[in-house]
Design a protein around this motif. Structure first.
Motif, short mmCIF file in Angstrom:
data_model
loop_
_atom_site.label_atom_id
_atom_site.label_comp_id
_atom_site.label_asym_id
_atom_site.label_seq_id
_atom_site.Cartn_x
_atom_site.Cartn_y
_atom_site.Cartn_z
N LEU A 44 0.93 -3.53 -6.77
CA LEU A 44 1.03 -2.07 -6.25
C LEU A 44 -0.29 -1.65 -5.86
CD1 LEU A 44 2.71 0.30 -5.16
CD2 LEU A 44 2.50 0.94 -7.37
N GLN A 45 -0.65 -1.37 -4.48
CA GLN A 45 -1.85 -0.75 -4.41
C GLN A 45 -1.48 0.60 -3.87
OE1 GLN A 45 -3.99 -2.49 -0.83
NE2 GLN A 45 -5.89 -1.48 -1.40
N LEU A 46 -2.09 1.54 -4.40
CA LEU A 46 -2.01 3.03 -4.02
C LEU A 46 -3.03 3.47 -3.25
CD1 LEU A 46 -0.61 4.45 -7.26
CD2 LEU A 46 0.79 4.04 -5.50
N LYS A 47 -2.98 3.85 -2.04
CA LYS A 47 -4.34 4.14 -1.25
C LYS A 47 -4.51 5.60 -1.11
CE LYS A 47 -3.35 0.28 1.54
NZ LYS A 47 -3.43 -0.31 3.01
N PRO A 48 -5.86 6.03 -0.97
CA PRO A 48 -5.99 7.51 -1.32
C PRO A 48 -5.23 8.29 -0.03
CG PRO A 48 -8.01 6.24 -1.29
CD PRO A 48 -6.86 5.19 -0.86
N ASP A 49 -4.85 7.69 1.04
CA ASP A 49 -4.17 8.44 2.03
C ASP A 49 -2.71 8.47 1.72
OD1 ASP A 49 -3.33 5.84 2.54
OD2 ASP A 49 -3.92 5.98 4.80
N HIS A 50 -2.29 8.40 0.48
CA HIS A 50 -0.73 8.57 -0.22
C HIS A 50 -0.08 7.40 0.75
CE1 HIS A 50 -1.00 11.71 -3.11
NE2 HIS A 50 -2.14 12.06 -2.30
N THR A 51 -0.51 6.35 1.16
CA THR A 51 0.09 5.19 1.64
C THR A 51 0.07 3.96 0.39
OG1 THR A 51 -1.49 4.01 2.69
CG2 THR A 51 -0.05 5.34 3.98
N PHE A 52 1.01 3.31 0.50
CA PHE A 52 1.07 2.01 -0.47
C PHE A 52 1.56 0.79 0.11
CE2 PHE A 52 5.51 3.06 -0.50
CZ PHE A 52 6.45 1.65 -0.83
N VAL A 53 1.13 -0.39 -0.90
CA VAL A 53 1.77 -1.65 -0.30
C VAL A 53 2.07 -2.28 -1.67
CG1 VAL A 53 0.87 -3.77 0.34
CG2 VAL A 53 -0.19 -1.77 1.63
N LEU A 54 3.16 -2.80 -1.73
CA LEU A 54 3.99 -3.44 -2.89
C LEU A 54 4.28 -4.76 -2.41
CD1 LEU A 54 5.17 -2.87 -5.80
CD2 LEU A 54 7.47 -2.53 -4.70
N VAL A 55 3.72 -5.66 -3.17
CA VAL A 55 3.46 -7.22 -2.85
C VAL A 55 4.11 -7.94 -3.98
CG1 VAL A 55 2.13 -9.43 -2.23
CG2 VAL A 55 1.67 -6.95 -1.34
N LEU A 56 5.14 -8.93 -3.63
CA LEU A 56 5.52 -9.89 -4.41
C LEU A 56 5.11 -11.45 -4.02
CD1 LEU A 56 7.14 -11.27 -7.17
CD2 LEU A 56 9.17 -11.32 -5.48
N LYS A 57 4.48 -12.01 -4.92
CA LYS A 57 3.85 -13.62 -4.41
C LYS A 57 4.61 -14.44 -5.22
CE LYS A 57 -0.85 -12.35 -3.18
NZ LYS A 57 -2.31 -12.54 -3.34
N HIS A 58 5.56 -14.95 -4.82
CA HIS A 58 6.60 -15.95 -5.47
C HIS A 58 5.78 -17.03 -5.84
CE1 HIS A 58 10.55 -14.24 -4.28
NE2 HIS A 58 10.05 -13.66 -3.48
N TRP A 59 5.97 -17.43 -7.30
CA TRP A 59 5.41 -18.67 -7.69
C TRP A 59 6.36 -19.81 -7.80
CZ3 TRP A 59 0.56 -19.92 -8.89
CH2 TRP A 59 0.38 -21.10 -9.83
N ASP A 60 5.71 -21.00 -7.44
CA ASP A 60 6.52 -22.28 -7.39
C ASP A 60 6.02 -22.95 -8.80
OD1 ASP A 60 7.31 -24.83 -7.09
OD2 ASP A 60 7.45 -24.55 -4.79
N ALA A 61 6.75 -23.07 -9.60
CA ALA A 61 6.14 -23.56 -10.90
C ALA A 61 6.17 -25.17 -10.68
CB ALA A 61 7.04 -23.42 -11.94
N LYS A 62 6.67 -25.83 -9.84
CA LYS A 62 6.76 -27.32 -9.60
C LYS A 62 5.41 -27.50 -8.89
CE LYS A 62 9.57 -31.04 -8.31
NZ LYS A 62 10.83 -31.60 -7.49
N ALA A 63 5.20 -26.72 -7.79
CA ALA A 63 3.83 -27.00 -7.01
C ALA A 63 2.77 -26.48 -7.67
CB ALA A 63 4.26 -26.45 -5.48
N GLN A 64 3.09 -25.43 -8.49
CA GLN A 64 1.90 -24.58 -9.27
C GLN A 64 1.04 -23.90 -8.08
OE1 GLN A 64 0.94 -24.73 -12.78
NE2 GLN A 64 3.10 -25.13 -12.61
N THR A 65 1.78 -23.00 -7.27
CA THR A 65 0.96 -22.19 -6.30
C THR A 65 2.08 -21.29 -5.69
OG1 THR A 65 -0.07 -22.58 -4.09
CG2 THR A 65 1.95 -23.62 -4.29
N HIS A 66 1.47 -20.25 -5.42
CA HIS A 66 2.41 -19.35 -4.57
C HIS A 66 3.14 -19.72 -3.37
CE1 HIS A 66 -0.08 -16.34 -7.23
NE2 HIS A 66 1.03 -16.10 -7.51
#
Length: 140
Positions: free
Chosen positions: A39-61
């Protein structure tokens, strides 16, 4: 010029909401089994919430989901406003890594207007968590 001012504000690693309330600009989840939430809270009161899915088999997002909008902070409640509201209550998370321990500023999920990828996960202040992990690494 606007970008430069925003970048400088982010470097201070704190957003002053009220004179005595300071919250950090970035929080992360440490307990999401699907991947990495930030979660990035920006000074202008906007935000960005990000989910990077993890693939355990491939060992990468493998995939990324993003939610953005505006945020407000009143009392100890952080509200993210996007397609619906997501509410978090400010708290402290006790963390221990090896023989190092810390009380980390955090936001505990309270409710969402509709289901989101961030439901039920606590978000902890990224810089403090990084510092705790770095302090626990033995220097050789």
């Amino acid at each position: 010029m606007k970008r430069l001012v925003s970048a400088i504000a982010s470097l201070f690693l704190a957003i002053s909401v009220h004179s005595q309330d300071v919250i950090a600009p970035e929080y992360v989840s440490i307990d999401c089994p699907a991947g990495d939430i930030s979660l990035q809270l920006k000074p202008d009161h906007t935000f960005v919430l990000v989910l990077k899915h993890w693939d355990a088999k491939a060992q990468t997002h493998s995939k990324t989901e993003t939610l953005d909008g505006s945020w407000s902070y009143t009392g100890d409640i952080l509200v993210l406003k996007s397609r619906g509201n997501i509410s978090y209550r400010r708290s402290k998370a006790s963390m221990k890594v090896g023989d190092k321990a810390a009380e980390i500023d955090s936001f505990a999920w309270q409710s969402s207007a509709g289901p989101t990828f961030a439901d039920r996960y606590m978000l902890v202040e990224r810089v403090a968590v990084d510092s705790l992990f770095k302090s626990a690494i033995p220097i050789r």
